[in-house]
Motif scaffolding. Structure first.
Motif, PDB file in Angstrom:
ATOM      1  N   LEU A  21      45.640 -25.724  -9.355  1.00 11.54           N
ATOM      2  CA  LEU A  21      44.197 -25.776  -9.624  1.00 11.54           C
ATOM      3  C   LEU A  21      43.503 -24.494  -9.206  1.00 11.54           C
ATOM      4  CD1 LEU A  21      42.901 -29.344  -8.654  1.00 11.54           C
ATOM      5  CD2 LEU A  21      42.964 -28.298 -10.921  1.00 11.54           C
ATOM      6  N   ALA A  22      43.969 -23.904  -8.112  1.00  9.56           N
ATOM      7  CA  ALA A  22      43.340 -22.694  -7.572  1.00  9.56           C
ATOM      8  C   ALA A  22      44.399 -21.621  -7.363  1.00  9.56           C
ATOM      9  CB  ALA A  22      42.643 -23.009  -6.245  1.00  9.56           C
ATOM     10  N   ASP A  23      43.998 -20.368  -7.513  1.00 10.41           N
ATOM     11  CA  ASP A  23      44.909 -19.256  -7.268  1.00 10.41           C
ATOM     12  C   ASP A  23      45.244 -19.171  -5.783  1.00 10.41           C
ATOM     13  OD1 ASP A  23      44.855 -18.434  -9.955  1.00 10.41           O
ATOM     14  OD2 ASP A  23      43.000 -17.318  -9.618  1.00 10.41           O
ATOM     15  N   ILE A  24      46.491 -18.799  -5.490  1.00  7.18           N
ATOM     16  CA  ILE A  24      46.908 -18.605  -4.104  1.00  7.18           C
ATOM     17  C   ILE A  24      46.199 -17.382  -3.533  1.00  7.18           C
ATOM     18  CG2 ILE A  24      48.866 -18.015  -2.622  1.00  7.18           C
ATOM     19  CD1 ILE A  24      50.625 -19.674  -4.493  1.00  7.18           C
ATOM     20  N   ALA A  25      45.711 -17.517  -2.299  1.00  7.53           N
ATOM     21  CA  ALA A  25      45.004 -16.431  -1.623  1.00  7.53           C
ATOM     22  C   ALA A  25      45.824 -15.931  -0.441  1.00  7.53           C
ATOM     23  CB  ALA A  25      43.636 -16.897  -1.146  1.00  7.53           C
ATOM     24  N   SER A  26      45.408 -14.789   0.103  1.00 14.43           N
ATOM     25  CA  SER A  26      46.134 -14.195   1.223  1.00 14.43           C
ATOM     26  C   SER A  26      46.048 -15.044   2.480  1.00 14.43           C
ATOM     27  CB  SER A  26      45.594 -12.795   1.509  1.00 14.43           C
ATOM     28  OG  SER A  26      44.203 -12.853   1.809  1.00 14.43           O
ATOM     29  N   HIS A  27      44.990 -15.844   2.588  1.00 14.14           N
ATOM     30  CA  HIS A  27      44.799 -16.745   3.729  1.00 14.14           C
ATOM     31  C   HIS A  27      44.384 -18.108   3.176  1.00 14.14           C
ATOM     32  CE1 HIS A  27      43.066 -18.560   7.348  1.00 14.14           C
ATOM     33  NE2 HIS A  27      43.688 -17.620   8.057  1.00 14.14           N
ATOM     34  N   PRO A  28      44.864 -19.207   3.759  1.00 13.94           N
ATOM     35  CA  PRO A  28      44.511 -20.531   3.221  1.00 13.94           C
ATOM     36  C   PRO A  28      43.018 -20.772   3.086  1.00 13.94           C
ATOM     37  CG  PRO A  28      46.261 -20.727   4.847  1.00 13.94           C
ATOM     38  CD  PRO A  28      45.813 -19.296   4.884  1.00 13.94           C
ATOM     39  N   ASP A  29      42.215 -20.220   3.984  1.00 11.63           N
ATOM     40  CA  ASP A  29      40.768 -20.447   3.935  1.00 11.63           C
ATOM     41  C   ASP A  29      40.065 -19.592   2.883  1.00 11.63           C
ATOM     42  OD1 ASP A  29      41.069 -22.211   6.018  1.00 11.63           O
ATOM     43  OD2 ASP A  29      40.506 -20.759   7.564  1.00 11.63           O
ATOM     44  N   ALA A  30      40.780 -18.615   2.320  1.00 10.46           N
ATOM     45  CA  ALA A  30      40.160 -17.677   1.378  1.00 10.46           C
ATOM     46  C   ALA A  30      40.242 -18.134  -0.076  1.00 10.46           C
ATOM     47  CB  ALA A  30      40.798 -16.297   1.516  1.00 10.46           C
ATOM     48  N   VAL A  31      40.788 -19.305  -0.313  1.00 13.70           N
ATOM     49  CA  VAL A  31      40.943 -19.800  -1.683  1.00 13.70           C
ATOM     50  C   VAL A  31      39.578 -20.023  -2.326  1.00 13.70           C
ATOM     51  CG1 VAL A  31      41.637 -21.849  -3.001  1.00 13.70           C
ATOM     52  CG2 VAL A  31      43.218 -20.818  -1.375  1.00 13.70           C
ATOM     53  N   GLN A  32      39.478 -19.641  -3.606  1.00 14.76           N
ATOM     54  CA  GLN A  32      38.264 -19.851  -4.387  1.00 14.76           C
ATOM     55  C   GLN A  32      38.568 -20.813  -5.535  1.00 14.76           C
ATOM     56  OE1 GLN A  32      35.165 -18.357  -3.746  1.00 14.76           O
ATOM     57  NE2 GLN A  32      36.126 -17.621  -1.849  1.00 14.76           N
ATOM     58  N   VAL A  33      37.723 -21.804  -5.718  1.00 13.78           N
ATOM     59  CA  VAL A  33      37.894 -22.774  -6.798  1.00 13.78           C
ATOM     60  C   VAL A  33      36.986 -22.379  -7.955  1.00 13.78           C
ATOM     61  CG1 VAL A  33      37.663 -25.194  -7.468  1.00 13.78           C
ATOM     62  CG2 VAL A  33      38.505 -24.598  -5.186  1.00 13.78           C
TER      63      VAL A  33
END
Length: 245
Positions: A21-33
């Motif tokens: 659903l969301a792109d993987i980010a460098s940090h778990p909290d940095a994910v953008q939906v």
């Protein structure tokens, strides 16, 4: 390999979160939906009579935050925690993670690029920002597991998950399929990681369809090239012309 088929009112849909659903980010909290995801999921859940669930390694709090204000049926922490329709909840007891943390903390202190994600039933050691430490991370996790019977490691994309032995996304999907509104439907599961292969195997065994997001060998029968294509599939079905009446 086929493209994902358009769903009908006879299907049940299970979706992984990160990398799907969301792109993987460098940090778990940095994910953008993507801003279109939440309204599309709301529409699609209504069309499916509520038979739409998230199956993820994330915690319940994470998913409810990222998909706010939706609170969908949810198998979180790789199936260790459940939230079914009608307020039914379940899961495994929270294990004692103190021995695991005692082993991992010194390495985290030495390598600030590593990220330890704490969950109710386990921990995830992320080395996405330091991939050269993979072997050291694996050795530390193996040592930690030796101090904590009843736990196991699940290898994902630049992450090692320490979790209770037994639960996985496949078992969660099979359990959900025994309860309303999922029971009697054709299950479809979309995921991107090796941790999702249990889910693909489960839906195949139940006569359903697995959708692999991205490259790699898989048991899934359908594939989307990336998260963008997977989201476009969801957006198409959520549009007024996207699903049969």
């Amino acid at each position: 390999m086929q493209k994902p088929p358009l769903l009908t009112a006879r299907h049940a849909l299970f979706l992984d979160f990160d990398g799907t659903l969301a792109d993987i980010a460098s940090h778990p909290d940095a994910v953008q939906v993507h801003p279109g995801v939440v309204p599309a999921l709301r529409t699609l859940s209504g069309y499916l009579g509520g038979a739409l669930a998230i199956a993820t390694g994330r915690t319940r709090a994470d998913i409810d935050h990222f998909l706010n204000p939706l609170q969908l049926p949810l198998a979180s922490e790789h199936g260790a925690q459940y939230r079914l329709a009608g307020g039914v909840e379940g899961g495994v007891p929270a294990p004692d993670l103190a021995p695991v943390l005692a082993v991992l903390q010194p390495m985290l202190d030495r390598h600030p690029a590593l990220v330890l994600e704490r969950k109710s039933a386990g921990v995830a050691l992320h080395y996405r920002q330091a991939p050269e430490l993979e072997a050291r991370c694996r050795a530390a996790v193996d040592h930690a597991l030796a101090q904590a019977p009843g736990l196991e490691v699940l290898q994902g994309k630049c992450v090692l998950e320490i979790k209770p032995a037994g639960p996985d996304k496949g078992r969660a999907i099979a359990d959900f399929m025994r309860h309303a509104p999922f029971a009697g439907r054709i299950p479809v599961f979309a995921g991107d990681d090796v941790t999702d292969e249990h889910g693909f195997a489960a839906v195949r065994a139940l006569g359903g369809i697995g959708i692999k997001v991205g490259p790699g060998d898989t048991q899934a029968q359908a594939r989307c090239t990336d998260t963008t294509e997977l989201r476009e599939w969801i957006f198409q079905m959520a549009s007024p012309q996207g699903l049969p009446a």
